[in-house]
Design a protein around this motif. Structure first.
Motif, mmCIF file in Angstrom:
data_model
loop_
_atom_site.group_PDB
_atom_site.id
_atom_site.type_symbol
_atom_site.label_atom_id
_atom_site.label_comp_id
_atom_site.label_asym_id
_atom_site.label_seq_id
_atom_site.Cartn_x
_atom_site.Cartn_y
_atom_site.Cartn_z
ATOM 1 N N PRO A 60 48.851 27.377 -41.468
ATOM 2 C CA PRO A 60 48.897 27.526 -40.008
ATOM 3 C C PRO A 60 50.290 27.234 -39.447
ATOM 4 N N ALA A 61 50.542 27.745 -38.261
ATOM 5 C CA ALA A 61 51.795 27.458 -37.565
ATOM 6 C C ALA A 61 51.844 25.977 -37.182
ATOM 7 N N TYR A 62 50.714 25.439 -36.763
ATOM 8 C CA TYR A 62 50.620 24.012 -36.465
ATOM 9 C C TYR A 62 49.173 23.571 -36.486
ATOM 10 N N THR A 63 49.023 22.262 -36.576
ATOM 11 C CA THR A 63 47.733 21.599 -36.416
ATOM 12 C C THR A 63 47.991 20.341 -35.606
ATOM 13 N N GLY A 64 47.143 20.105 -34.628
ATOM 14 C CA GLY A 64 47.270 18.903 -33.808
ATOM 15 C C GLY A 64 46.002 18.678 -33.018
ATOM 16 N N ASP A 65 45.863 17.488 -32.482
ATOM 17 C CA ASP A 65 44.697 17.124 -31.687
ATOM 18 C C ASP A 65 45.052 17.191 -30.209
ATOM 19 N N VAL A 66 44.471 18.155 -29.519
ATOM 20 C CA VAL A 66 44.695 18.322 -28.085
ATOM 21 C C VAL A 66 43.706 17.432 -27.349
ATOM 22 N N VAL A 67 44.211 16.679 -26.383
ATOM 23 C CA VAL A 67 43.354 15.763 -25.631
ATOM 24 C C VAL A 67 43.225 16.296 -24.208
ATOM 25 N N PHE A 68 41.966 16.556 -23.821
ATOM 26 C CA PHE A 68 41.649 17.021 -22.473
ATOM 27 C C PHE A 68 40.873 15.927 -21.750
ATOM 28 N N LEU A 69 41.123 15.786 -20.458
ATOM 29 C CA LEU A 69 40.318 14.924 -19.601
ATOM 30 C C LEU A 69 39.608 15.809 -18.586
ATOM 31 N N TYR A 70 38.315 15.588 -18.410
ATOM 32 C CA TYR A 70 37.499 16.382 -17.477
ATOM 33 C C TYR A 70 36.792 15.458 -16.497
ATOM 34 N N HIS A 71 36.742 15.906 -15.263
ATOM 35 C CA HIS A 71 35.945 15.261 -14.237
ATOM 36 C C HIS A 71 34.876 16.280 -13.856
ATOM 37 N N PHE A 72 33.661 16.104 -14.405
ATOM 38 C CA PHE A 72 32.585 17.033 -14.130
ATOM 39 C C PHE A 72 31.990 16.775 -12.753
#
Length: 153
Positions: free
Chosen positions: A139-151
């Motif tokens: 792969p070009a890259y691997t990483g952990d993306v962190v999202f924050l959601y306010h439902f």
């Protein structure tokens, strides 16, 4: 496409590879526009003639940060997160670039939900993002993306 309406929907996906986006071709025009926007006009990205002669890739390559900037666009092809009053791109952890993306390559995002936590009403989702390059093993890259959601409650 996966539809996520609330914390429980997201939590049920924990530990699962939830999908891949469509293919996206990164062409020289996109690379040049990114170079202009970021003031990063290093020759390996924008000088076709020099890259063909001097680069080990024998062509220009996409900026690493350009490939990262595609995450929101490609992510929305994999998952539709509904009932959200606010979504924040919080960060990327453990990112490693595996290989360069030569001009005119096609890439797509593979997403695995690693963890989902409710932090007093804010949902923190950690998604492993792997950018795949068509006809390449690494792969070009691997990483952990962190999202924050306010439902919306």
């Amino acid at each position: 496409m996966i539809v996520i309406n609330c914390f429980n929907d997201y939590k049920s996906l924990e530990g699962k590879m939830i999908g891949v986006s469509g293919w996206h071709e990164i062409n020289q025009d996109q690379i040049d526009r990114f170079a202009g926007a970021t003031l990063d006009d290093q020759w390996i990205h924008v000088n076709k003639d020099r890259a063909e002669k001097e680069s080990p890739f024998k062509s220009t390559i996409a900026h690493g940060y350009l490939t990262l900037a595609l995450i929101p666009y490609l992510w929305k092809q994999i998952a539709e997160v509904r009932n959200v009053k606010m979504e924040i791109n919080y960060g990327i952890e453990n990112l490693r670039f595996g290989q360069a993306v030569p001009v005119n390559s096609e890439v797509r995002l593979q997403a695995t939900v690693k963890s989902v936590t409710n932090l007093k009403g804010t949902v923190k989702a950690v998604v492993e993002a792997k950018l795949l390059i068509k006809n390449q093993i690494k792969p070009a890259y691997t990483g952990d993306v962190v999202f924050l959601y306010h439902f919306i409650e």
